[in-house]
Design an enzyme around this catalytic site. Sequence first.
Site, PDB file in Angstrom:
ATOM      1  N   CYS A  93       0.826  -1.215   0.000  1.00  0.00           N
ATOM      2  CA  CYS A  93       0.000   0.000   0.000  1.00  0.00           C
ATOM      3  C   CYS A  93       0.858   1.261   0.000  1.00  0.00           C
ATOM      4  O   CYS A  93       0.354   2.363  -0.218  1.00  0.00           O
ATOM      5  CB  CYS A  93      -0.942  -0.001   1.200  1.00  0.00           C
ATOM      6  SG  CYS A  93      -1.972  -1.465   1.211  1.00  0.00           S
ATOM      7  N   HIS A 383      -9.701   2.279  -1.343  1.00  0.00           N
ATOM      8  CA  HIS A 383      -8.242   2.119  -1.274  1.00  0.00           C
ATOM      9  C   HIS A 383      -7.756   1.110  -2.317  1.00  0.00           C
ATOM     10  O   HIS A 383      -7.556  -0.064  -2.014  1.00  0.00           O
ATOM     11  CB  HIS A 383      -7.889   1.682   0.166  1.00  0.00           C
ATOM     12  CG  HIS A 383      -6.479   1.263   0.362  1.00  0.00           C
ATOM     13  ND1 HIS A 383      -5.404   1.911  -0.218  1.00  0.00           N
ATOM     14  CD2 HIS A 383      -5.932   0.244   1.094  1.00  0.00           C
ATOM     15  CE1 HIS A 383      -4.281   1.308   0.139  1.00  0.00           C
ATOM     16  NE2 HIS A 383      -4.577   0.291   0.925  1.00  0.00           N
ATOM     17  N   CYS A 413       0.481   2.989   6.124  1.00  0.00           N
ATOM     18  CA  CYS A 413       0.888   1.644   6.554  1.00  0.00           C
ATOM     19  C   CYS A 413       0.801   0.702   5.355  1.00  0.00           C
ATOM     20  O   CYS A 413       0.055   0.956   4.416  1.00  0.00           O
ATOM     21  CB  CYS A 413      -0.009   1.160   7.688  1.00  0.00           C
ATOM     22  SG  CYS A 413      -1.742   1.036   7.225  1.00  0.00           S
TER      23      CYS A 413
HETATM   24  C1  LIG Z   1      -2.032  -1.422   4.425  1.00  0.00           C
HETATM   25  C2  LIG Z   1      -3.459  -1.432   4.129  1.00  0.00           C
HETATM   26  O1  LIG Z   1      -3.985  -0.521   3.578  1.00  0.00           O
HETATM   27  S1  LIG Z   1      -4.273  -2.791   4.623  1.00  0.00           S
HETATM   28  C3  LIG Z   1      -5.876  -2.647   3.936  1.00  0.00           C
HETATM   29  C4  LIG Z   1      -5.995  -3.477   2.747  1.00  0.00           C
HETATM   30  N1  LIG Z   1      -7.412  -3.609   2.417  1.00  0.00           N
HETATM   31  C5  LIG Z   1      -8.159  -4.582   2.909  1.00  0.00           C
HETATM   32  O2  LIG Z   1      -7.677  -5.432   3.648  1.00  0.00           O
HETATM   33  C6  LIG Z   1      -9.603  -4.599   2.521  1.00  0.00           C
HETATM   34  C7  LIG Z   1     -10.432  -4.849   3.726  1.00  0.00           C
HETATM   35  N2  LIG Z   1     -11.857  -4.890   3.385  1.00  0.00           N
HETATM   36  C8  LIG Z   1     -12.508  -6.035   3.131  1.00  0.00           C
HETATM   37  O3  LIG Z   1     -11.918  -7.113   3.112  1.00  0.00           O
HETATM   38  C9  LIG Z   1     -13.995  -5.968   2.902  1.00  0.00           C
HETATM   39  O4  LIG Z   1     -14.342  -4.706   2.407  1.00  0.00           O
HETATM   40  C10 LIG Z   1     -14.772  -6.238   4.230  1.00  0.00           C
HETATM   41  C11 LIG Z   1     -14.533  -7.694   4.659  1.00  0.00           C
HETATM   42  C12 LIG Z   1     -14.347  -5.291   5.329  1.00  0.00           C
HETATM   43  C13 LIG Z   1     -16.280  -6.003   4.020  1.00  0.00           C
HETATM   44  O5  LIG Z   1     -16.676  -6.728   2.937  1.00  0.00           O
HETATM   45  P1  LIG Z   1     -18.231  -6.934   2.617  1.00  0.00           P
HETATM   46  O6  LIG Z   1     -18.892  -7.651   3.750  1.00  0.00           O
HETATM   47  O7  LIG Z   1     -18.308  -7.513   1.259  1.00  0.00           O
HETATM   48  O8  LIG Z   1     -18.746  -5.444   2.628  1.00  0.00           O
HETATM   49  P2  LIG Z   1     -20.023  -4.834   1.960  1.00  0.00           P
HETATM   50  O9  LIG Z   1     -19.596  -3.815   1.012  1.00  0.00           O
HETATM   51  O10 LIG Z   1     -20.942  -5.913   1.455  1.00  0.00           O
HETATM   52  O11 LIG Z   1     -20.689  -4.100   3.181  1.00  0.00           O
HETATM   53  C14 LIG Z   1     -21.402  -4.805   4.180  1.00  0.00           C
HETATM   54  C15 LIG Z   1     -22.581  -3.941   4.615  1.00  0.00           C
HETATM   55  O12 LIG Z   1     -22.080  -2.753   5.214  1.00  0.00           O
HETATM   56  C16 LIG Z   1     -22.678  -1.628   4.643  1.00  0.00           C
HETATM   57  N3  LIG Z   1     -21.742  -0.504   4.650  1.00  0.00           N
HETATM   58  C17 LIG Z   1     -20.459  -0.522   4.270  1.00  0.00           C
HETATM   59  N4  LIG Z   1     -19.933   0.715   4.421  1.00  0.00           N
HETATM   60  C18 LIG Z   1     -20.899   1.497   4.929  1.00  0.00           C
HETATM   61  C19 LIG Z   1     -20.960   2.855   5.298  1.00  0.00           C
HETATM   62  N5  LIG Z   1     -19.891   3.669   5.208  1.00  0.00           N
HETATM   63  N6  LIG Z   1     -22.114   3.347   5.758  1.00  0.00           N
HETATM   64  C20 LIG Z   1     -23.188   2.530   5.862  1.00  0.00           C
HETATM   65  N7  LIG Z   1     -23.199   1.233   5.542  1.00  0.00           N
HETATM   66  C21 LIG Z   1     -22.054   0.720   5.069  1.00  0.00           C
HETATM   67  C22 LIG Z   1     -23.002  -2.090   3.223  1.00  0.00           C
HETATM   68  O13 LIG Z   1     -24.030  -1.330   2.657  1.00  0.00           O
HETATM   69  C23 LIG Z   1     -23.445  -3.501   3.441  1.00  0.00           C
HETATM   70  O14 LIG Z   1     -24.779  -3.493   3.889  1.00  0.00           O
HETATM   71  P3  LIG Z   1     -25.825  -4.549   3.289  1.00  0.00           P
HETATM   72  O15 LIG Z   1     -25.310  -5.887   3.713  1.00  0.00           O
HETATM   73  O16 LIG Z   1     -27.102  -4.134   3.915  1.00  0.00           O
HETATM   74  O17 LIG Z   1     -25.768  -4.358   1.798  1.00  0.00           O
END
Ligand SMILES: CC(=O)SCCNC(=O)CCNC(=O)[C@H](O)C(C)(C)COP(=O)(O)OP(=O)(O)OC[C@H]1O[C@@H](n2cnc3c(N)ncnc32)[C@H](O)[C@@H]1OP(=O)(O)O
Length: 426
Positions: A93, A383, A413
């Site tokens: 990242c 991201h 990070c």
């Molecule tokens: C160094 C670095 O940067 S490390 C970071 C690297 N990146 C990562 O690791 C990515 C991490 N993220 C992920 O793995 C995934 O996004 C997760 C596991 C967190 C979530 O995945 P999912 O469960 O598929 O998320 P999804 O988009 O379906 O959202 C789940 C629910 O939350 C809700 N939601 C998500 N964000 C918001 C928000 N900001 N406001 C309101 N509701 C929200 C969605 O609408 C959804 O609701 P629904 O089920 O009623 O449709």
Amino acid sequence: MKVDKVRKVAIIGGNRIPFARSNSVYSHASNQDMLTAALNGLVERYKLAGELMGEVAGGAVMKHSRDFNLVRESVLSTQLAPETPCYDVQQACGTGLEAAILVANKIALGQIDCAIACGVDTTSDAPIGVSEGLRKILLDLNRAKTTPDRLKLLAKLRPKDLMPLIPANSEPRTGLAMGEHCQITAKEWNIPRDEQDLLAYNSHVNMAKAYDEGFFDDMITPYMGLDRDNNLRGNTTLEKLASLKPVFDRENGTMTAANSTPLTDGASSVLLATEEWAKERGLPILAYITYCETAAVDFVGKKEGLLIAPAYAVPRMLDRAGITLQDFDFYEVHEAFAAQVLYTLKAWEDEKFCKERLGRDGVLGSIDRSKLNIKGSSLAAGHPFAATGARIVHTLAKLLNEKGSGRGLISICAAGGQGVTAILEK
Ligand SMILES: CC(=O)SCCNC(=O)CCNC(=O)[C@H](O)C(C)(C)COP(=O)(O)OP(=O)(O)OC[C@H]1O[C@@H](n2cnc3c(N)ncnc32)[C@H](O)[C@@H]1OP(=O)(O)O
């Protein structure tokens, strides 16, 4: 190497495409498509058609094997001079910021006068690999001379060989997802759920406001019908955020889909040069990149949490710059997860951590939270791993330019227990 004097490195500007949640608008766009679009927007905005750049450096974290020369291939699809040298960089990242640091150092040392740093990622078009068994058979098939030889090789295939290798968003050495690692550290630092949700809420509200006020108008080129990051929810509420279930520890966790960055597709770029190069072309100078520092922690030996390396990099950089954590007008801390931002800030306020881990006499102290990610950050924008660095550099440079003076901190990070940080000044 003879270096007569170190030159100032100006940030002229940047361009990105709106970021899109994985498997949405850009689900059929490749890394090369998106990076080309971001670069084309940059070329248009700063009238770079035909320009011979010193270098273009950038990369992607998730790459197909066909993308071995991704940046060069993307540049060849733009109107930049085809003689422009390009190369790929990858520091998870931290890629986009690391690319900016690499070219900035070359500009400072007089090796080049201008450069573009860039990054792109797609998890929609993730590279799917084949099993080791199938790979070996395919390589042998390619070399086989006769049909019977080929048939013999094919007969060796077993059903398990046909299972695809889907890339996992996890650390190879622990098998844990980034989010699972972060959840462990969040518990160690006792970061409450409501604080994480508030940080996520502020990110969305700040970014939506910035869009409405036109802050991003000269920073983003619409792409495939999108003119705003489609993860952005300006009308989200704290109640809605509080209602979401924990995802990385379903029983006792605090991290949800909203206070974690979503998997995202997108690309960004930033233009750097000497003051003379900018002046000759009548281009603006938004800010200067003045310091940078990277760090890594031993997360495998469980000495530290996976995503806490910036907590080590920043104090070292402050010492070299001769300033304190409070000497900033803006803090751009990449929101990989809200908890990561919060435990990094908490670590700098913690006497034990600062004394025992950082070897300092006292704490670094608190920051003024009203200066943190004031135009939103990764929780709102999304991201696309390697694209986040250039997004942040451009955002901070523009903030400093609007203020007319001051200093900003960038902290990112990265996977593998790493952190990439920098200081921009006006
Ligand atoms: C160094 C670095 O940067 S490390 C970071 C690297 N990146 C990562 O690791 C990515 C991490 N993220 C992920 O793995 C995934 O996004 C997760 C596991 C967190 C979530 O995945 P999912 O469960 O598929 O998320 P999804 O988009 O379906 O959202 C789940 C629910 O939350 C809700 N939601 C998500 N964000 C918001 C928000 N900001 N406001 C309101 N509701 C929200 C969605 O609408 C959804 O609701 P629904 O089920 O009623 O449709």
